[in-house]
Design a protein around this motif. Sequence first.
Motif, PDB file in Angstrom:
ATOM      1  N   GLU A  89       0.870  -1.184   0.000  1.00 24.86           N
ATOM      2  CA  GLU A  89       0.000   0.000   0.000  1.00 24.86           C
ATOM      3  C   GLU A  89       0.903   1.230   0.000  1.00 24.86           C
ATOM      4  N   LEU A  90       1.480   1.528  -1.158  1.00 23.49           N
ATOM      5  CA  LEU A  90       2.468   2.592  -1.256  1.00 23.49           C
ATOM      6  C   LEU A  90       1.922   3.908  -0.717  1.00 23.49           C
ATOM      7  N   GLY A  91       2.703   4.521   0.168  1.00 24.81           N
ATOM      8  CA  GLY A  91       2.310   5.793   0.754  1.00 24.81           C
ATOM      9  C   GLY A  91       1.654   5.678   2.110  1.00 24.81           C
ATOM     10  N   THR A  92       1.410   4.416   2.563  1.00 23.76           N
ATOM     11  CA  THR A  92       0.729   4.214   3.847  1.00 23.76           C
ATOM     12  C   THR A  92       1.450   3.136   4.650  1.00 23.76           C
ATOM     13  N   PRO A  93       1.906   3.460   5.860  1.00 27.58           N
ATOM     14  CA  PRO A  93       2.531   2.420   6.681  1.00 27.58           C
ATOM     15  C   PRO A  93       1.490   1.411   7.137  1.00 27.58           C
ATOM     16  N   THR A  94       1.847   0.148   7.127  1.00 31.41           N
ATOM     17  CA  THR A  94       0.943  -0.907   7.567  1.00 31.41           C
ATOM     18  C   THR A  94       1.671  -1.793   8.562  1.00 31.41           C
ATOM     19  N   GLU A  95       0.930  -2.623   9.244  1.00 32.55           N
ATOM     20  CA  GLU A  95       1.539  -3.561  10.188  1.00 32.55           C
ATOM     21  C   GLU A  95       2.501  -4.488   9.459  1.00 32.55           C
ATOM     22  N   GLU A  96       2.128  -4.903   8.240  1.00 29.65           N
ATOM     23  CA  GLU A  96       2.969  -5.826   7.475  1.00 29.65           C
ATOM     24  C   GLU A  96       4.278  -5.164   7.043  1.00 29.65           C
ATOM     25  N   SER A  97       4.195  -3.925   6.573  1.00 30.92           N
ATOM     26  CA  SER A  97       5.423  -3.240   6.145  1.00 30.92           C
ATOM     27  C   SER A  97       6.321  -2.935   7.338  1.00 30.92           C
ATOM     28  N   THR A  98       5.726  -2.663   8.492  1.00 27.26           N
ATOM     29  CA  THR A  98       6.504  -2.389   9.701  1.00 27.26           C
ATOM     30  C   THR A  98       7.203  -3.646  10.199  1.00 27.26           C
ATOM     31  N   GLN A  99       6.485  -4.767  10.205  1.00 27.87           N
ATOM     32  CA  GLN A  99       7.081  -6.023  10.673  1.00 27.87           C
ATOM     33  C   GLN A  99       8.224  -6.475   9.767  1.00 27.87           C
ATOM     34  N   LEU A 100       8.079  -6.282   8.467  1.00 26.68           N
ATOM     35  CA  LEU A 100       9.156  -6.670   7.566  1.00 26.68           C
ATOM     36  C   LEU A 100      10.354  -5.729   7.710  1.00 26.68           C
ATOM     37  N   ALA A 101      10.094  -4.453   8.000  1.00 26.08           N
ATOM     38  CA  ALA A 101      11.196  -3.509   8.244  1.00 26.08           C
ATOM     39  C   ALA A 101      12.019  -3.959   9.450  1.00 26.08           C
ATOM     40  N   ILE A 102      11.341  -4.402  10.506  1.00 26.50           N
ATOM     41  CA  ILE A 102      12.035  -4.883  11.704  1.00 26.50           C
ATOM     42  C   ILE A 102      12.794  -6.167  11.408  1.00 26.50           C
ATOM     43  N   LEU A 103      12.137  -7.112  10.712  1.00 19.56           N
ATOM     44  CA  LEU A 103      12.776  -8.386  10.386  1.00 19.56           C
ATOM     45  C   LEU A 103      14.008  -8.167   9.508  1.00 19.56           C
ATOM     46  N   SER A 104      13.893  -7.277   8.526  1.00 17.78           N
ATOM     47  CA  SER A 104      15.012  -6.990   7.636  1.00 17.78           C
ATOM     48  C   SER A 104      16.190  -6.408   8.416  1.00 17.78           C
ATOM     49  N   LEU A 105      15.907  -5.434   9.279  1.00 15.17           N
ATOM     50  CA  LEU A 105      16.965  -4.802  10.072  1.00 15.17           C
ATOM     51  C   LEU A 105      17.637  -5.807  11.004  1.00 15.17           C
ATOM     52  N   GLU A 106      16.836  -6.608  11.697  1.00 14.95           N
ATOM     53  CA  GLU A 106      17.399  -7.566  12.647  1.00 14.95           C
ATOM     54  C   GLU A 106      18.211  -8.647  11.936  1.00 14.95           C
ATOM     55  N   SER A 107      17.741  -9.104  10.789  1.00 13.87           N
ATOM     56  CA  SER A 107      18.453 -10.145  10.042  1.00 13.87           C
ATOM     57  C   SER A 107      19.776  -9.614   9.500  1.00 13.87           C
ATOM     58  N   ALA A 108      19.747  -8.387   8.983  1.00 11.85           N
ATOM     59  CA  ALA A 108      20.964  -7.774   8.446  1.00 11.85           C
ATOM     60  C   ALA A 108      21.975  -7.513   9.559  1.00 11.85           C
ATOM     61  N   THR A 109      21.486  -7.065  10.715  1.00 10.87           N
ATOM     62  CA  THR A 109      22.380  -6.792  11.842  1.00 10.87           C
ATOM     63  C   THR A 109      23.037  -8.069  12.339  1.00 10.87           C
ATOM     64  N   GLU A 110      22.277  -9.151  12.405  1.00  3.51           N
ATOM     65  CA  GLU A 110      22.833 -10.446  12.825  1.00  3.51           C
ATOM     66  C   GLU A 110      23.929 -10.887  11.859  1.00  3.51           C
ATOM     67  N   ALA A 111      23.685 -10.708  10.558  1.00  2.00           N
ATOM     68  CA  ALA A 111      24.690 -11.078   9.558  1.00  2.00           C
ATOM     69  C   ALA A 111      25.944 -10.215   9.690  1.00  2.00           C
ATOM     70  N   LEU A 112      25.757  -8.939  10.017  1.00  4.62           N
ATOM     71  CA  LEU A 112      26.888  -8.031  10.207  1.00  4.62           C
ATOM     72  C   LEU A 112      27.737  -8.472  11.395  1.00  4.62           C
ATOM     73  N   MET A 113      27.080  -8.809  12.484  1.00  7.05           N
ATOM     74  CA  MET A 113      27.800  -9.201  13.695  1.00  7.05           C
ATOM     75  C   MET A 113      28.501 -10.548  13.526  1.00  7.05           C
ATOM     76  N   LYS A 114      27.986 -11.398  12.651  1.00  8.33           N
ATOM     77  CA  LYS A 114      28.611 -12.695  12.382  1.00  8.33           C
ATOM     78  C   LYS A 114      29.740 -12.600  11.364  1.00  8.33           C
ATOM     79  N   GLY A 115      29.881 -11.415  10.732  1.00  5.41           N
ATOM     80  CA  GLY A 115      30.907 -11.264   9.710  1.00  5.41           C
ATOM     81  C   GLY A 115      30.495 -11.788   8.351  1.00  5.41           C
ATOM     82  N   GLU A 116      29.202 -12.073   8.174  1.00  6.85           N
ATOM     83  CA  GLU A 116      28.724 -12.571   6.878  1.00  6.85           C
ATOM     84  C   GLU A 116      28.618 -11.444   5.853  1.00  6.85           C
ATOM     85  N   ILE A 117      28.441 -10.217   6.320  1.00  6.64           N
ATOM     86  CA  ILE A 117      28.524  -9.030   5.482  1.00  6.64           C
ATOM     87  C   ILE A 117      29.546  -8.102   6.120  1.00  6.64           C
TER      88      ILE A 117
END
Length: 363
Positions: A89-117
Amino acid sequence: MSPKNHKVRVGISIGDFNGIGPEIIMKSLKEKTITDFFTPVIFGSGKLFTYQKNIFKLNLNFNYINEVSQAQDGKLNMVNLVKDNVNVELGTPTEESTQLAILSLESATEALMKGEIDVLVTAPINKDEMMKAGFKHAGHTGYFEEKFNKKGLMFLVTEDLKVAVSTHHIPIAQVAENISKEKIKKQLRMLNQTLIEDFCIQKPKIAVLGLNPHSGDGGIIGNEEIEIIAPAIKEVSDNGLMAFGPFPADSFFQPNKYRSFDAVLAMYHDQGLAPFKTLAYEEGVNYTAALPFIRTSPDHGVAYDIAGKNIADEQSFTEAIFTAVKIFKNRSEYNDLRSNRLQPRKMVVDNGVDEDLPDDYNA
């Protein structure tokens, strides 16, 4: 692995996908030669990006993977965090877009701390919606400070202008009580070291802004400059750091003044970011300095008002990617040089006293 021996792996979190995050990510990666410079690893959704690349008529081919270890040089790698369809729903924050934003950030951060990126570039998030969803921090900086168990410094950078802020996302009414001599001294040391390690500036010159109008006018408009800021500057300067000020903020950001310094320490968010974004909005990069890992982001928000209109400018996000890569290489080279320094050795001289002599000493 040394950056000389492999392409830098750039992790990318997608932010709120109903904002401009996916658009600026894809536009930044649209040139076929982009993977000559680094290896992108996006933490997102294949179906989401396929849908949005069609909206923006972008000819991109992703290498969809389940694990970061499957990423390949020369390809646009996408860690497929969500395999089902997502509701856009471009232009409108939703629960789904918020949850994926959190999941993306947490997954990327975990990879950073593991040295995978090697580095992490974060697309804009909606702080309010994320906190409603249980995210504990009013922005990326606090999140990374907690994850890495180290205080960072919000640092906005371009080639010519670099501005750090002493206090981050707090109400203006709380700024004065959140500055102290010890805090400013520590931040100046952090900033000085960042300029040396990450930006290859051998002897940085740092300007410090006052808190009050006219830098307090000698105590008429406030005493923080006299009691806190100026003493902090003097103490670090006495120990060899080149810090100057406090300068009145209203007249400081003239080209002939700020360009005389390598960086500026402002006392609060808008004091530093308002002039920075005015002078360098399209090319500005937000860098969380003084942390053990490298994280950058564009210097703008989710921009719901233009989401889906194919008019978002990707320059700041592109700059964030290349800044992260450059900092990674600079820091790696700095650490290599330090680890390979000549070490002194003990040598007995005629008077029977041990003296330290460098390894390249020739008697």
